[in-house]
Design an enzyme around this catalytic site. Structure first.
Site, PDB file in Angstrom:
ATOM      1  N   CYS A   1       5.445   0.071   7.432  1.00 25.78           N
ATOM      2  CA  CYS A   1       5.622   1.228   6.818  1.00 25.78           C
ATOM      3  C   CYS A   1       6.846   0.829   5.818  1.00 25.78           C
ATOM      4  O   CYS A   1       7.504   1.571   6.621  1.00 25.78           O
ATOM      5  CB  CYS A   1       4.977   2.016   7.347  1.00 25.78           C
ATOM      6  SG  CYS A   1       4.605   4.064   6.817  1.00 25.78           S
ATOM      7  N   LEU A   2       6.151   2.210   4.127  1.00 24.13           N
ATOM      8  CA  LEU A   2       7.829   2.282   3.613  1.00 24.13           C
ATOM      9  C   LEU A   2       8.463   3.455   3.637  1.00 24.13           C
ATOM     10  O   LEU A   2       9.465   3.927   4.085  1.00 24.13           O
ATOM     11  CB  LEU A   2       6.751   2.062   1.975  1.00 24.13           C
ATOM     12  CG  LEU A   2       6.522   0.713   2.117  1.00 24.13           C
ATOM     13  CD1 LEU A   2       6.254   1.227   0.243  1.00 24.13           C
ATOM     14  CD2 LEU A   2       7.957  -0.582   1.625  1.00 24.13           C
TER      15      LEU A   2
ATOM     16  N   GLN B   1       3.392   9.926   0.506  1.00 28.43           N
ATOM     17  CA  GLN B   1       4.122   9.742   1.190  1.00 28.43           C
ATOM     18  C   GLN B   1       5.413   8.948  -0.333  1.00 28.43           C
ATOM     19  O   GLN B   1       7.023   8.707  -0.210  1.00 28.43           O
ATOM     20  CB  GLN B   1       4.407   7.952   0.973  1.00 28.43           C
ATOM     21  CG  GLN B   1       3.667   7.141   2.695  1.00 28.43           C
ATOM     22  CD  GLN B   1       3.290   5.919   2.187  1.00 28.43           C
ATOM     23  OE1 GLN B   1       2.190   5.424   1.722  1.00 28.43           O
ATOM     24  NE2 GLN B   1       4.375   5.211   3.174  1.00 28.43           N
TER      25      GLN B   1
ATOM     26  N   GLY C   1       1.375  -0.762   0.340  1.00 27.66           N
ATOM     27  CA  GLY C   1       0.607  -0.084  -0.171  1.00 27.66           C
ATOM     28  C   GLY C   1       1.222   1.493  -0.082  1.00 27.66           C
ATOM     29  O   GLY C   1       1.767   0.999   1.043  1.00 27.66           O
TER      30      GLY C   1
ATOM     31  N   HIS D   1      -4.769   1.842   7.659  1.00 26.58           N
ATOM     32  CA  HIS D   1      -3.055   2.367   7.584  1.00 26.58           C
ATOM     33  C   HIS D   1      -2.816   3.478   6.769  1.00 26.58           C
ATOM     34  O   HIS D   1      -2.550   4.676   6.902  1.00 26.58           O
ATOM     35  CB  HIS D   1      -2.414   1.045   7.329  1.00 26.58           C
ATOM     36  CG  HIS D   1      -1.031   1.620   7.665  1.00 26.58           C
ATOM     37  ND1 HIS D   1       0.154   0.990   8.169  1.00 26.58           N
ATOM     38  CD2 HIS D   1      -0.170   1.927   6.858  1.00 26.58           C
ATOM     39  CE1 HIS D   1       1.631   2.125   7.951  1.00 26.58           C
ATOM     40  NE2 HIS D   1       1.160   2.413   6.876  1.00 26.58           N
ATOM     41  N   GLU D   2      -3.418   3.730   5.259  1.00 29.73           N
ATOM     42  CA  GLU D   2      -3.530   4.266   4.356  1.00 29.73           C
ATOM     43  C   GLU D   2      -3.829   5.542   4.381  1.00 29.73           C
ATOM     44  O   GLU D   2      -3.437   6.401   4.267  1.00 29.73           O
ATOM     45  CB  GLU D   2      -3.911   4.202   3.163  1.00 29.73           C
ATOM     46  CG  GLU D   2      -2.542   2.464   2.774  1.00 29.73           C
ATOM     47  CD  GLU D   2      -1.053   2.658   2.760  1.00 29.73           C
ATOM     48  OE1 GLU D   2      -1.071   3.562   2.353  1.00 29.73           O
ATOM     49  OE2 GLU D   2      -0.399   1.751   2.574  1.00 29.73           O
TER      50      GLU D   2
ATOM     51  N   HIS E   1      -1.960   7.884   6.433  1.00 30.70           N
ATOM     52  CA  HIS E   1      -1.292   8.764   5.905  1.00 30.70           C
ATOM     53  C   HIS E   1      -1.949   9.831   5.362  1.00 30.70           C
ATOM     54  O   HIS E   1      -1.498  10.600   5.255  1.00 30.70           O
ATOM     55  CB  HIS E   1      -0.818   8.168   4.794  1.00 30.70           C
ATOM     56  CG  HIS E   1       0.893   7.004   4.974  1.00 30.70           C
ATOM     57  ND1 HIS E   1       1.654   6.976   5.532  1.00 30.70           N
ATOM     58  CD2 HIS E   1       0.209   5.628   5.145  1.00 30.70           C
ATOM     59  CE1 HIS E   1       2.342   6.503   5.655  1.00 30.70           C
ATOM     60  NE2 HIS E   1       1.870   5.409   6.238  1.00 30.70           N
TER      61      HIS E   1
HETATM   62 NI    NI Z   1       2.360   3.331   5.523  1.00 27.14          NI
END
Ligand code: NI
Length: 173
Positions: free
Chosen positions: A98-99, A55, A50, A140-141, A144
């Protein structure tokens, strides 16, 4: 399509962007789709399941995801201006990563089912239920989009320890 740089929490300028609240998209245009294509390519290359536009430094309410398992056909999903219409009272724990917080995995509890409304890749309005990994990932996304990272759900001690770890790893790289 292009792979974009993913912002990470060890960098103060990146963190300031990640903390921003993303703005709604006015209309799903070819430009929006080009951005989503880049996001998907960036996510696959990372690799991750995701990614929110913020991001890669674009604070707009756009998310891409792919929850296909290894060996399955890719199944890209696109979300523009997603909203959670309803959520279950029941919470479920899941070990998230998370990236933007590389190599940190911590358990977060979230509602185990949500009802979503969003615009898809073509700007079509979609409503659907999400549970299991799908519910975890979309929440989660969507965090963000509010400038919230999964580590913000942890205790202050755990959060600071996670950021310190990412900083150390970035310095060593
Ligand atoms: Ni994330």
């Amino acid at each position: 399509m292009a792979i974009r740089r993913i912002l990470t929490v060890d960098n103060a300028a990146d963190l300031a962007v990640l903390k921003q609240k993303s703005v709604p998209v006015e209309a799903v245009t070819d430009e929006t789709r080009a951005l989503m294509d880049d996001m998907l390519e960036t996510m696959y290359a990372a690799p991750g399941i995701g990614l929110a536009a913020v991001q890669i430094g674009v604070p707009e309410r756009i998310i891409v995801m792919d929850l296909a398992r290894e060996g399955e056909e890719p199944a890209p999903r696109y979300y523009v201006n997603p909203e959670i219409v309803r959520k279950n009272d029941q919470l479920a724990p899941y070990e998230e990563g998370c990236l933007s917080v590389p190599d940190i995995y911590e358990t977060v509890e979230r509602p185990d089912q949500v009802h979503l409304r969003y615009l898809d890749y073509n700007g079509k309005l979609v409503e659907e239920d999400a549970d299991g990994l799908y519910a975890v990932c979309i929440q989660h996304e969507m965090d963000h989009l509010e400038g919230v990272l999964f580590i913000d759900h942890l205790s202050r001690l755990k959060r600071e320890r996670a950021i310190t770890k990412v900083k150390k790893a970035a310095r060593a790289a």
